[in-house]
Design an enzyme around this catalytic site. Structure first.
Site, PDB file in Angstrom:
ATOM      1  N   SER A   1       4.041  -2.383  -0.222  1.00  0.00           N
ATOM      2  CA  SER A   1       4.112  -0.920  -0.249  1.00  0.00           C
ATOM      3  C   SER A   1       5.368  -0.480  -0.987  1.00  0.00           C
ATOM      4  CB  SER A   1       4.179  -0.423   1.197  1.00  0.00           C
ATOM      5  OG  SER A   1       4.575   0.928   1.246  1.00  0.00           O
TER       6      SER A   1
ATOM      7  N   TYR B   1       8.046  -0.820  10.189  1.00  0.00           N
ATOM      8  CA  TYR B   1       6.889  -1.052   9.310  1.00  0.00           C
ATOM      9  C   TYR B   1       7.363  -1.584   7.953  1.00  0.00           C
ATOM     10  CZ  TYR B   1       3.352   0.047   5.789  1.00  0.00           C
ATOM     11  OH  TYR B   1       2.491  -0.029   4.717  1.00  0.00           O
TER      12      TYR B   1
ATOM     13  N   LYS C   1       6.964  -5.440   5.832  1.00  0.00           N
ATOM     14  CA  LYS C   1       6.545  -5.681   4.441  1.00  0.00           C
ATOM     15  C   LYS C   1       7.613  -6.498   3.702  1.00  0.00           C
ATOM     16  CE  LYS C   1       2.601  -3.492   4.556  1.00  0.00           C
ATOM     17  NZ  LYS C   1       1.375  -4.278   4.659  1.00  0.00           N
TER      18      LYS C   1
HETATM   19  P1  NAD Z   1      -6.292   0.481   7.404  1.00  0.00           P
HETATM   20  O1  NAD Z   1      -5.656   0.599   8.725  1.00  0.00           O
HETATM   21  O2  NAD Z   1      -7.364   1.451   7.050  1.00  0.00           O
HETATM   22  O3  NAD Z   1      -6.858  -0.988   7.190  1.00  0.00           O
HETATM   23  C1  NAD Z   1      -6.265  -2.132   7.774  1.00  0.00           C
HETATM   24  C2  NAD Z   1      -7.366  -2.948   8.416  1.00  0.00           C
HETATM   25  O4  NAD Z   1      -6.802  -4.130   8.990  1.00  0.00           O
HETATM   26  C3  NAD Z   1      -8.080  -2.198   9.558  1.00  0.00           C
HETATM   27  O5  NAD Z   1      -9.475  -2.302   9.364  1.00  0.00           O
HETATM   28  C4  NAD Z   1      -7.622  -2.917  10.824  1.00  0.00           C
HETATM   29  O6  NAD Z   1      -8.601  -2.882  11.830  1.00  0.00           O
HETATM   30  C5  NAD Z   1      -7.349  -4.324  10.290  1.00  0.00           C
HETATM   31  N1  NAD Z   1      -6.354  -5.102  11.034  1.00  0.00           N
HETATM   32  C6  NAD Z   1      -5.100  -4.725  11.380  1.00  0.00           C
HETATM   33  N2  NAD Z   1      -4.476  -5.720  12.032  1.00  0.00           N
HETATM   34  C7  NAD Z   1      -5.343  -6.762  12.105  1.00  0.00           C
HETATM   35  C8  NAD Z   1      -5.286  -8.059  12.653  1.00  0.00           C
HETATM   36  N3  NAD Z   1      -4.187  -8.512  13.291  1.00  0.00           N
HETATM   37  N4  NAD Z   1      -6.364  -8.864  12.557  1.00  0.00           N
HETATM   38  C9  NAD Z   1      -7.477  -8.430  11.932  1.00  0.00           C
HETATM   39  N5  NAD Z   1      -7.606  -7.207  11.390  1.00  0.00           N
HETATM   40  C10 NAD Z   1      -6.541  -6.375  11.466  1.00  0.00           C
HETATM   41  O7  NAD Z   1      -5.116   0.544   6.319  1.00  0.00           O
HETATM   42  P2  NAD Z   1      -5.207   0.696   4.739  1.00  0.00           P
HETATM   43  O8  NAD Z   1      -4.721   2.059   4.388  1.00  0.00           O
HETATM   44  O9  NAD Z   1      -6.504   0.233   4.227  1.00  0.00           O
HETATM   45  O10 NAD Z   1      -4.035  -0.311   4.323  1.00  0.00           O
HETATM   46  C11 NAD Z   1      -4.289  -1.669   4.023  1.00  0.00           C
HETATM   47  C12 NAD Z   1      -2.975  -2.369   3.776  1.00  0.00           C
HETATM   48  O11 NAD Z   1      -2.264  -1.686   2.747  1.00  0.00           O
HETATM   49  C13 NAD Z   1      -2.055  -2.406   4.995  1.00  0.00           C
HETATM   50  O12 NAD Z   1      -1.417  -3.670   5.036  1.00  0.00           O
HETATM   51  C14 NAD Z   1      -1.046  -1.305   4.697  1.00  0.00           C
HETATM   52  O13 NAD Z   1       0.197  -1.562   5.297  1.00  0.00           O
HETATM   53  C15 NAD Z   1      -0.948  -1.375   3.185  1.00  0.00           C
HETATM   54  N6  NAD Z   1      -0.537  -0.096   2.599  1.00  0.00           N
HETATM   55  C16 NAD Z   1      -1.253   1.025   2.844  1.00  0.00           C
HETATM   56  C17 NAD Z   1      -0.839   2.242   2.308  1.00  0.00           C
HETATM   57  C18 NAD Z   1      -1.600   3.510   2.578  1.00  0.00           C
HETATM   58  O14 NAD Z   1      -1.058   4.589   2.338  1.00  0.00           O
HETATM   59  N7  NAD Z   1      -2.835   3.463   3.043  1.00  0.00           N
HETATM   60  C19 NAD Z   1       0.318   2.295   1.501  1.00  0.00           C
HETATM   61  C20 NAD Z   1       1.020   1.119   1.249  1.00  0.00           C
HETATM   62  C21 NAD Z   1       0.583  -0.085   1.807  1.00  0.00           C
HETATM   63  C1  UD1 Z   2       4.428   7.795   4.281  1.00  0.00           C
HETATM   64  C2  UD1 Z   2       5.320   6.808   4.982  1.00  0.00           C
HETATM   65  C3  UD1 Z   2       5.407   5.541   4.113  1.00  0.00           C
HETATM   66  C4  UD1 Z   2       4.006   4.967   3.877  1.00  0.00           C
HETATM   67  C5  UD1 Z   2       3.139   6.068   3.233  1.00  0.00           C
HETATM   68  C6  UD1 Z   2       1.715   5.631   3.031  1.00  0.00           C
HETATM   69  C7  UD1 Z   2       6.911   8.090   6.327  1.00  0.00           C
HETATM   70  C8  UD1 Z   2       8.319   8.537   6.453  1.00  0.00           C
HETATM   71  N1  UD1 Z   2       6.625   7.403   5.191  1.00  0.00           N
HETATM   72  O1  UD1 Z   2       4.966   8.040   3.020  1.00  0.00           O
HETATM   73  O2  UD1 Z   2       6.204   4.562   4.726  1.00  0.00           O
HETATM   74  O3  UD1 Z   2       4.076   3.854   3.003  1.00  0.00           O
HETATM   75  O4  UD1 Z   2       3.143   7.234   4.087  1.00  0.00           O
HETATM   76  O5  UD1 Z   2       1.079   5.399   4.257  1.00  0.00           O
HETATM   77  O6  UD1 Z   2       6.078   8.318   7.196  1.00  0.00           O
HETATM   78  N2  UD1 Z   2       4.036  16.028   4.007  1.00  0.00           N
HETATM   79  C9  UD1 Z   2       4.021  17.319   4.462  1.00  0.00           C
HETATM   80  N3  UD1 Z   2       3.243  17.595   5.560  1.00  0.00           N
HETATM   81  C10 UD1 Z   2       2.485  16.663   6.196  1.00  0.00           C
HETATM   82  C11 UD1 Z   2       2.505  15.333   5.702  1.00  0.00           C
HETATM   83  C12 UD1 Z   2       3.310  15.057   4.622  1.00  0.00           C
HETATM   84  O7  UD1 Z   2       4.688  18.191   3.922  1.00  0.00           O
HETATM   85  O8  UD1 Z   2       1.803  16.985   7.189  1.00  0.00           O
HETATM   86  C13 UD1 Z   2       4.838  15.702   2.803  1.00  0.00           C
HETATM   87  C14 UD1 Z   2       5.919  14.661   3.035  1.00  0.00           C
HETATM   88  O9  UD1 Z   2       7.118  15.254   3.428  1.00  0.00           O
HETATM   89  C15 UD1 Z   2       5.995  14.000   1.652  1.00  0.00           C
HETATM   90  C16 UD1 Z   2       4.568  14.120   1.109  1.00  0.00           C
HETATM   91  O10 UD1 Z   2       3.966  15.171   1.846  1.00  0.00           O
HETATM   92  O11 UD1 Z   2       6.850  14.723   0.812  1.00  0.00           O
HETATM   93  C17 UD1 Z   2       3.753  12.855   1.270  1.00  0.00           C
HETATM   94  O12 UD1 Z   2       3.792  12.457   2.635  1.00  0.00           O
HETATM   95  P1  UD1 Z   2       2.898  11.219   3.178  1.00  0.00           P
HETATM   96  O13 UD1 Z   2       1.504  11.403   2.741  1.00  0.00           O
HETATM   97  O14 UD1 Z   2       3.160  11.097   4.627  1.00  0.00           O
HETATM   98  O15 UD1 Z   2       3.452   9.956   2.385  1.00  0.00           O
HETATM   99  P2  UD1 Z   2       4.945   9.383   2.262  1.00  0.00           P
HETATM  100  O16 UD1 Z   2       5.937  10.293   2.873  1.00  0.00           O
HETATM  101  O17 UD1 Z   2       5.155   9.041   0.844  1.00  0.00           O
END
Ligand code: NAD
Ligand code: UD1
Length: 362
Positions: free
Chosen positions: A124, A148, A152
């Site tokens: 991430s 979190y 990572k």
């Molecule tokens: P998500 O929660 O929708 O998907 C994760 C999946 O993993 C879920 O289906 C959950 O049930 C499964 N899971 C969690 N722990 C498990 C375990 N111990 N054993 C088996 N299954 C397990 O999340 P996502 O948004 O699809 O994210 C996927 C990956 O990408 C995650 O590792 C997350 O940290 C990373 N990531 C996500 C974002 C984002 O904004 N969505 C941003 C940066 C990184």
């Molecule tokens: C957040 C997480 C980050 C994670 C990412 C994707 C925090 C501090 N950071 O990032 O670790 O990798 O999500 O899952 O939680 N905002 C509003 N109102 C809201 C929600 C968000 O104004 O209700 C603003 C935030 O201040 C930010 C932007 O929207 O400026 C994006 O927010 P968000 O979608 O939560 O993503 P990140 O802050 O980038």
């Protein structure tokens, strides 16, 4: 030969499963459904017309995982499984370290036992902490501001050590910026548990009338309009990035990190305006104070992924908002039937460490 997709039922996992199947890969999914629904995988089948093995267990269960490798000819792993809520990680750090870090140790041990050494890992942009400069390149200082983020960072470090210890491994660390959007079919998308933390699902729930108004966290940042700027990337672009990373690791060894972003930042106000156009709804909002831990601006320099993976995000902000809206309007409660929310999630009771590290039976 098949690709093992851990966390394949989740938001990014389902979209990647669709792209992998469309590109002709066989896949096997492992998910404990702690943050997802079986329905999401049925819809992957509906979109692609293909079925695939699904294993429902926790990655901490090493013997179950070994069984997957025993029963399938796995050539590479895409590892999405993990917990991802920053606030929850502050409240339940042990759960996050066990679920994210220990499960990855177990996954790598089992992979090693079965001589499968190709891995794509979901990292991430959070590993850049409060960035010193934007756009961010992969050699930016790595740091974390919450448990979190530390999971990572720890996993990235561990995977680098693994590659140093054995030149047979090939690992891509994909650092996602802000994934949003949904598959253009409107059948799969993000289905957050309870009230969303992230901007896009929050805006779309305001648009559908589930939430009254958006709280904008701060309009006094040193950005053009004072609100936070982020690099939003369409989840299908992200999924395609995984396919390109998979090709890369299958023809190289060692470990490389790649930013998966568009290189362009949008402010909260710009996102509200784009979503209002896509949905033809008004998004009422209030300005609140800054959210602790938020940074002013965070966006990628995505050149390395373009050069080395041959991948570049192609979908723009309007498409991201239109696809989110199609998913939200067609599935007002996500995958939840009749708006029945899952019970409050709780950390599971962990096995003894000795159980967790039992050698895999081959
Ligand atoms: P998500 O929660 O929708 O998907 C994760 C999946 O993993 C879920 O289906 C959950 O049930 C499964 N899971 C969690 N722990 C498990 C375990 N111990 N054993 C088996 N299954 C397990 O999340 P996502 O948004 O699809 O994210 C996927 C990956 O990408 C995650 O590792 C997350 O940290 C990373 N990531 C996500 C974002 C984002 O904004 N969505 C941003 C940066 C990184
Ligand atoms: C957040 C997480 C980050 C994670 C990412 C994707 C925090 C501090 N950071 O990032 O670790 O990798 O999500 O899952 O939680 N905002 C509003 N109102 C809201 C929600 C968000 O104004 O209700 C603003 C935030 O201040 C930010 C932007 O929207 O400026 C994006 O927010 P968000 O979608 O939560 O993503 P990140 O802050 O980038």
């Amino acid at each position: 030969m098949a690709i093992l997709v851990t966390g394949g039922a989740g938001y990014i996992g389902t979209h990647t499963c669709v792209e992998l199947l469309n590109e002709g890969h066989d896949i096997v999914v492992v998910d404990n459904f702690s943050n997802s629904h079986r329905e999401s995988l049925q819809r992957v089948t509906e979109i692609t017309g293909q079925t695939f093995p699904i294993y429902a267990f926790d990655l901490l269960e090493k013997e179950e995982l070994a069984r997957v490798f025993e029963e399938n000819d796995i050539e590479a792993v895409i590892h999405f499984a993990g917990l991802k809520a920053v606030g929850e990680s502050v409240e339940e750090p042990l759960w996050y370290y066990a679920n994210n870090v220990i499960s990855t140790v177990i996954l790598c041990e089992v992979m090693k036992n079965y001589n499968v050494k190709n891995l794509v890992f979901s990292s991430s942009a959070t590993v850049y902490g409060n960035p010193n400069e934007v756009p961010i390149t992969e050699d930016h200082l790595l740091t974390a501001t919450n448990p979190y983020g530390r999971t990572k960072l720890m996993i990235e470090d561990m995977l680098r050590d693994l590659c140093l210890s054995d030149a047979g491994w090939s690992i891509a660390l994909l650092r996602y910026f802000n994934p949003i959007g949904a598959h253009e079919s409107g059948r799969i998308g993000e289905s957050p548990n309870g009230i969303p933390n992230n901007l896009m699902p929050y805006i779309s729930q305001v648009a559908i009338g589930k939430l009254e108004r958006l709280n904008v966290f701060g309009n006094d940042y040193p950005t053009e309009d004072g609100t936070g700027v982020r690099d939003y990337i369409h989840v299908v672009d992200l999924a395609e990035g995984h396919c390109r990373a998979l090709e890369k690791i299958q023809t190289s060894t060692g470990v490389e990190a790649y930013n998966l972003g568009t290189g362009r930042g949008y402010s909260v106000f710009e996102m509200i305006a784009a979503f209002e156009i896509a949905s033809d709804k008004l998004i009422p909002y209030s300005i609140l104070k800054r959210r602790p831990g938020d940074v002013a601006a965070c966006y990628a320099n995505p050149i390395k992924a373009e050069k080395e993976l041959g991948w570049k995000a192609s979908r723009g902000i309007q498409q991201m908002c239109q696809d989110t809206w199609r998913w939200q309007a067609g599935n007002p409660n996500g995958y939840e039937e009749n708006n029945i929310l899952k019970p409050q999630r709780k950390p599971p009771v962990l096995n003894k460490a000795a159980d967790l590290f039992m050698p895999a039976s081959k």
